[in-house]
Design a protein around this motif. Structure first.
Motif, mmCIF file in Angstrom:
data_model
loop_
_atom_site.group_PDB
_atom_site.id
_atom_site.type_symbol
_atom_site.label_atom_id
_atom_site.label_comp_id
_atom_site.label_asym_id
_atom_site.label_seq_id
_atom_site.Cartn_x
_atom_site.Cartn_y
_atom_site.Cartn_z
ATOM 1 N N ALA A 13 -80.510 -30.349 12.734
ATOM 2 C CA ALA A 13 -81.328 -29.195 13.113
ATOM 3 C C ALA A 13 -81.119 -28.042 12.138
ATOM 4 O O ALA A 13 -82.081 -27.370 11.745
ATOM 5 N N LEU A 14 -79.888 -27.802 11.734
ATOM 6 C CA LEU A 14 -79.596 -26.729 10.780
ATOM 7 C C LEU A 14 -80.191 -27.028 9.404
ATOM 8 O O LEU A 14 -80.701 -26.132 8.732
ATOM 9 N N THR A 16 -82.872 -28.750 8.833
ATOM 10 C CA THR A 16 -84.317 -28.524 8.981
ATOM 11 C C THR A 16 -84.623 -27.038 8.925
ATOM 12 O O THR A 16 -85.563 -26.614 8.254
ATOM 13 N N GLU A 17 -83.818 -26.240 9.616
ATOM 14 C CA GLU A 17 -84.029 -24.790 9.616
ATOM 15 C C GLU A 17 -83.861 -24.204 8.218
ATOM 16 O O GLU A 17 -84.658 -23.364 7.794
ATOM 17 N N GLN A 20 -86.918 -24.968 6.187
ATOM 18 C CA GLN A 20 -88.041 -24.121 6.596
ATOM 19 C C GLN A 20 -87.878 -22.706 6.063
ATOM 20 O O GLN A 20 -88.856 -22.089 5.616
ATOM 21 N N LEU A 21 -86.662 -22.181 6.079
ATOM 22 C CA LEU A 21 -86.419 -20.831 5.553
ATOM 23 C C LEU A 21 -86.649 -20.776 4.046
ATOM 24 O O LEU A 21 -87.226 -19.812 3.540
#
Length: 104
Positions: A13-14, A16-17, A20-21
């Motif tokens: 999840a991190l 992926t984040e 995205q950032l």
């Protein structure tokens, strides 16, 4: 074992984040540069340049980031897709002609 699965899910999840950032930062820089091109070519304010980009995106049904990329590259390749060029011309005329002149 369950804790390992939770940690792997949290790591995924991190990651992926972070991806995205990174994409958002790149997109933001592209839009800012395109706004600079619009400002240089039309004399628009930054707010008006943003509105022009948004108008072009809406009238061409092309994502704003893609419009920004075309406009950002325009000074180097000296060419805009015809649909984008027409929408940009119309948006600049609509936004810059109707905007009050500075100092009036």
């Amino acid at each position: 074992m369950c804790e390992d699965v939770e940690n792997l899910a949290r790591i995924a999840a991190l990651e992926t984040e972070v991806a995205q950032l990174r994409h958002a930062i790149t997109a933001h820089a592209t839009v800012d540069q395109a706004m600079g091109v619009v400002i240089a070519c039309s004399g628009a304010t930054p707010e008006t340049a943003w509105e022009i980009l948004r108008d072009v995106s809406q009238h061409t049904n092309i994502r704003l980031r893609e419009i920004a990329e075309h406009i950002r590259q325009w000074p180097h390749c000296e060419r805009l897709p015809e649909e984008v060029r027409h929408a940009l011309d119309a948006a600049v005329r609509a936004r810059c002609v109707s905007a009050p002149a500075a100092g009036v």
